[in-house]
Design a protein around this motif. Structure first.
Motif, PDB file in Angstrom:
ATOM      1  N   SER A   1      26.053 -52.359  -0.647  1.00 13.66           N
ATOM      2  CA  SER A   1      26.795 -53.106  -1.853  1.00 13.66           C
ATOM      3  C   SER A   1      28.113 -53.737  -1.125  1.00 13.66           C
ATOM      4  N   VAL A   2      28.370 -54.795  -1.509  1.00 11.67           N
ATOM      5  CA  VAL A   2      29.716 -55.521  -0.938  1.00 11.67           C
ATOM      6  C   VAL A   2      30.057 -56.649  -1.735  1.00 11.67           C
ATOM      7  N   ARG A   3      31.679 -57.078  -1.971  1.00 11.63           N
ATOM      8  CA  ARG A   3      31.899 -58.357  -2.406  1.00 11.63           C
ATOM      9  C   ARG A   3      32.322 -59.031  -1.223  1.00 11.63           C
ATOM     10  N   ALA A   4      32.017 -60.307  -1.121  1.00  9.65           N
ATOM     11  CA  ALA A   4      32.207 -61.425  -0.042  1.00  9.65           C
ATOM     12  C   ALA A   4      32.517 -62.432  -0.611  1.00  9.65           C
ATOM     13  N   THR A   5      33.626 -63.269   0.079  1.00  6.93           N
ATOM     14  CA  THR A   5      33.678 -64.762  -0.244  1.00  6.93           C
ATOM     15  C   THR A   5      32.919 -65.562   0.528  1.00  6.93           C
ATOM     16  N   THR A   6      32.761 -66.884   0.000  1.00  8.74           N
ATOM     17  CA  THR A   6      32.064 -68.058   0.691  1.00  8.74           C
ATOM     18  C   THR A   6      32.730 -69.114   0.523  1.00  8.74           C
ATOM     19  N   ALA A   7      33.385 -69.364   1.510  1.00 11.83           N
ATOM     20  CA  ALA A   7      34.497 -70.599   1.325  1.00 11.83           C
ATOM     21  C   ALA A   7      33.799 -71.927   1.359  1.00 11.83           C
ATOM     22  N   TRP A   8      32.659 -72.121   1.909  1.00 14.44           N
ATOM     23  CA  TRP A   8      32.066 -73.668   2.102  1.00 14.44           C
ATOM     24  C   TRP A   8      30.918 -73.691   1.267  1.00 14.44           C
ATOM     25  N   HIS A   9      30.358 -72.532   0.620  1.00 12.66           N
ATOM     26  CA  HIS A   9      28.929 -72.686  -0.382  1.00 12.66           C
ATOM     27  C   HIS A   9      29.114 -73.610  -1.283  1.00 12.66           C
ATOM     28  N   PRO A  10      28.039 -74.514  -1.453  1.00 12.91           N
ATOM     29  CA  PRO A  10      28.257 -75.652  -2.690  1.00 12.91           C
ATOM     30  C   PRO A  10      27.913 -75.099  -4.105  1.00 12.91           C
ATOM     31  N   ARG A  11      27.598 -73.686  -3.988  1.00 15.64           N
ATOM     32  CA  ARG A  11      27.174 -73.085  -5.222  1.00 15.64           C
ATOM     33  C   ARG A  11      28.195 -71.937  -5.698  1.00 15.64           C
ATOM     34  N   HIS A  12      28.566 -71.207  -5.057  1.00 15.18           N
ATOM     35  CA  HIS A  12      29.470 -69.938  -5.163  1.00 15.18           C
ATOM     36  C   HIS A  12      30.507 -69.962  -4.233  1.00 15.18           C
ATOM     37  N   ARG A  13      31.673 -69.069  -4.790  1.00 15.12           N
ATOM     38  CA  ARG A  13      32.735 -68.654  -3.809  1.00 15.12           C
ATOM     39  C   ARG A  13      32.945 -67.331  -3.526  1.00 15.12           C
ATOM     40  N   VAL A  14      32.405 -66.425  -4.447  1.00 12.19           N
ATOM     41  CA  VAL A  14      32.536 -64.777  -4.548  1.00 12.19           C
ATOM     42  C   VAL A  14      31.058 -64.507  -4.628  1.00 12.19           C
ATOM     43  N   VAL A  15      30.567 -63.741  -3.876  1.00  6.01           N
ATOM     44  CA  VAL A  15      29.174 -63.093  -4.073  1.00  6.01           C
ATOM     45  C   VAL A  15      29.404 -61.683  -4.018  1.00  6.01           C
ATOM     46  N   HIS A  16      29.111 -60.856  -5.258  1.00  5.56           N
ATOM     47  CA  HIS A  16      29.429 -59.484  -5.536  1.00  5.56           C
ATOM     48  C   HIS A  16      27.762 -58.847  -5.417  1.00  5.56           C
ATOM     49  N   ALA A  17      27.648 -58.177  -4.416  1.00  9.02           N
ATOM     50  CA  ALA A  17      26.440 -57.579  -4.082  1.00  9.02           C
ATOM     51  C   ALA A  17      26.541 -56.247  -4.516  1.00  9.02           C
ATOM     52  N   GLU A  18      25.756 -55.943  -5.844  1.00 10.89           N
ATOM     53  CA  GLU A  18      26.303 -54.790  -6.741  1.00 10.89           C
ATOM     54  C   GLU A  18      25.633 -53.557  -6.226  1.00 10.89           C
ATOM     55  N   HIS A  19      24.635 -53.684  -5.335  1.00 14.10           N
ATOM     56  CA  HIS A  19      24.026 -52.318  -4.718  1.00 14.10           C
ATOM     57  C   HIS A  19      23.174 -52.742  -3.633  1.00 14.10           C
ATOM     58  N   ALA A  20      22.882 -51.828  -2.702  1.00  9.76           N
ATOM     59  CA  ALA A  20      22.073 -52.169  -1.767  1.00  9.76           C
ATOM     60  C   ALA A  20      20.930 -52.547  -1.754  1.00  9.76           C
ATOM     61  N   ALA A  21      20.469 -53.651  -0.753  1.00  6.42           N
ATOM     62  CA  ALA A  21      19.196 -54.353  -1.117  1.00  6.42           C
ATOM     63  C   ALA A  21      18.595 -54.686   0.023  1.00  6.42           C
ATOM     64  N   ALA A  22      17.374 -55.308  -0.063  1.00  2.29           N
ATOM     65  CA  ALA A  22      16.579 -55.864   1.037  1.00  2.29           C
ATOM     66  C   ALA A  22      16.471 -57.416   0.766  1.00  2.29           C
ATOM     67  N   TYR A  23      16.810 -58.044   1.999  1.00  9.07           N
ATOM     68  CA  TYR A  23      17.146 -59.459   1.900  1.00  9.07           C
ATOM     69  C   TYR A  23      15.637 -60.235   2.511  1.00  9.07           C
ATOM     70  N   PHE A  24      14.909 -59.506   3.079  1.00  8.47           N
ATOM     71  CA  PHE A  24      13.628 -59.998   3.508  1.00  8.47           C
ATOM     72  C   PHE A  24      12.578 -59.954   2.357  1.00  8.47           C
ATOM     73  N   ARG A  25      11.333 -60.520   2.421  1.00  8.68           N
ATOM     74  CA  ARG A  25      10.338 -60.550   1.457  1.00  8.68           C
ATOM     75  C   ARG A  25       9.651 -59.091   1.231  1.00  8.68           C
ATOM     76  N   LEU A  26       9.798 -58.539   0.120  1.00  7.11           N
ATOM     77  CA  LEU A  26       9.395 -57.276  -0.499  1.00  7.11           C
ATOM     78  C   LEU A  26       7.885 -57.307  -0.582  1.00  7.11           C
ATOM     79  N   ARG A  27       7.161 -56.648   0.229  1.00  7.82           N
ATOM     80  CA  ARG A  27       5.505 -56.468  -0.156  1.00  7.82           C
ATOM     81  C   ARG A  27       5.194 -55.473  -0.804  1.00  7.82           C
ATOM     82  N   PRO A  28       4.860 -55.272  -2.044  1.00  8.49           N
ATOM     83  CA  PRO A  28       4.711 -54.345  -2.895  1.00  8.49           C
ATOM     84  C   PRO A  28       3.599 -53.142  -2.112  1.00  8.49           C
TER      85      PRO A  28
END
Length: 380
Positions: free
Chosen positions: A38-65
């Motif tokens: 989990s983390v809170r991060a700034t995204t200074a240039w992104h066209p759709r957001h400025r702060v991303v709050h990742a509320e918990h640990a996660a996998a950012y790759f494709r999850l294959r059940p």
């Protein structure tokens, strides 16, 4: 000499300009978040957001059940940032398109989400208290989970390298929400004592009387907390040489075993281990004797250089003298004096670093990005 920057997938996904911005730094490599805490991060240039709050640990790759169905621990998917079921793949493609090499940044044992759902698999200190953010790698279920993270990344993506973070135990200092622990004035040794895991899996791996060890740790810590009597300078002084060595040996066996199996899965790819050459240390950079890897050595040790400059130089120099495994310096571009980054980079290379990774391409301000660019030019 590889120069790289760390990055998050949300820096890239949904922003068509970020990959080119990273390339403009002069780096040839991006160490890209594949599984993360989990983390809170700034995204200074992104066209759709400025702060991303990742509320918990996660996998950012494709999850294959089908890959995770038989495992007790399964990584959750992220629900923040731009929606994409394969953020790592999308970001990697963007980096490849501008000629950048991608390393998969894989955090193995740091997950409050999984620790909360399976508290019996977390680090347990001498008081029987659980560190819910810290999965214990001596637990077979945690071991299988960590290796499945590596396997899924290697099977799905043609990345040339993996950077392993938290490949061992997280301890007392790393870290809970809204910390309220500093006023107790715990010494470094007392914190290290609180970081010793005595869960059932670790109890089986330690060649000592664990009940007696736990009681002695509690007595030592309480004496410091309540009477102001220091715990000691190190674990050897606090526990005795034999018991301290038993802790170090157990950690070494688990860490080197996990790295060896990860390297076997990642065959044909580099495996870089975030590490420090001190077996007493717990945290995202595992504390382990750098010469202890007998079966399968990592292809590089990533050594954190975020503290005092002289201490960082000494750490890299000592690590390079201890092993012929390449040393990659993890340099903090978010510190107080970014203008000094080029000189620091040059000194780290002179001390024995064969590569540098700058933390963090997506979090750096324009002035800090300019400092990264100048540092890359300094050592090329």
């Amino acid at each position: 000499m590889r120069n790289g920057v760390f990055a998050y997938t949300w820096d890239l996904v949904g922003d068509p300009d970020t990959a080119a911005r990273f390339a403009d730094l002069g780096a040839d490599t991006v160490t890209l978040q594949a599984s993360y805490h989990s983390v809170r991060a700034t995204t200074a240039w992104h066209p759709r957001h400025r702060v991303v709050h990742a509320e918990h640990a996660a996998a950012y790759f494709r999850l294959r059940p089908e890959s995770w169905g038989g495992l007790r621990l399964q990584p959750p998917a992220p629900s923040w940032g731009v929606e994409d079921e394969d953020r790592f793949g999308t970001a990697t493609a963007a980096l490849t398109a501008v000629g950048l090499r991608t390393e998969a940044w894989v955090v193995l044992t740091h997950s409050s989400a999984l620790g909360g759902s399976a508290p019996d698999l977390t680090v347990r200190n001498a008081y029987g208290e659980r560190f819910g953010y810290a999965l214990c790698p001596a637990q077979p279920d945690v071991w299988e989970y960590a290796l499945m993270l590596v396997r899924e990344i290697c099977e799905q993506y043609d990345v040339p390298a993996l950077v392993l973070e938290a490949c061992g135990w997280l301890g007392f200092e790393h870290g809970s929400h809204h910390e309220k622990t500093s006023g107790a004035d715990l010494s470094t040794c007392a914190k290290d004592l609180l970081s010793i895991c005595l869960c059932p899996a670790c109890a089986r791996g330690l060649s000592v009387d664990v009940d007696e060890l736990a009681a002695d740790i509690r007595t030592t810590i309480d004496r410091e907390l309540q009477d102001g009597i220091p715990a000691g300078q190190n674990l050897v002084e606090a526990l005795g040489r034999d018991r301290a060595q038993a802790v170090y040996d157990h950690r070494r066996q688990v860490i080197t075993g996990l790295v060896a199996e990860a390297a076997s899965i990642a065959r044909g790819r580099e495996v870089l281990l975030m590490a420090t050459d001190d077996p007493q240390v717990t945290g995202p950079d595992v504390g382990v004797d750098l010469t202890a890897f007998e079966v399968q050595r990592p292809d590089g040790f990533v050594v954190k250089c975020w503290d005092d400059e002289e201490a960082a130089i000494a750490r890299v120099k000592a690590a390079a003298a201890r092993t012929d495994v390449p040393i990659v310096a993890n340099v903090n571009a978010l510190g107080e004096r970014p203008a000094e980054l080029p000189a620091l980079a040059a000194r780290l290379v002179a001390a024995g670093a064969s590569g540098l990774r700058y933390y963090h391409g997506g979090l750096a301000s324009p002035a800090r990005q300019a400092a990264i660019r100048a540092a890359v030019e300094e050592v090329q």
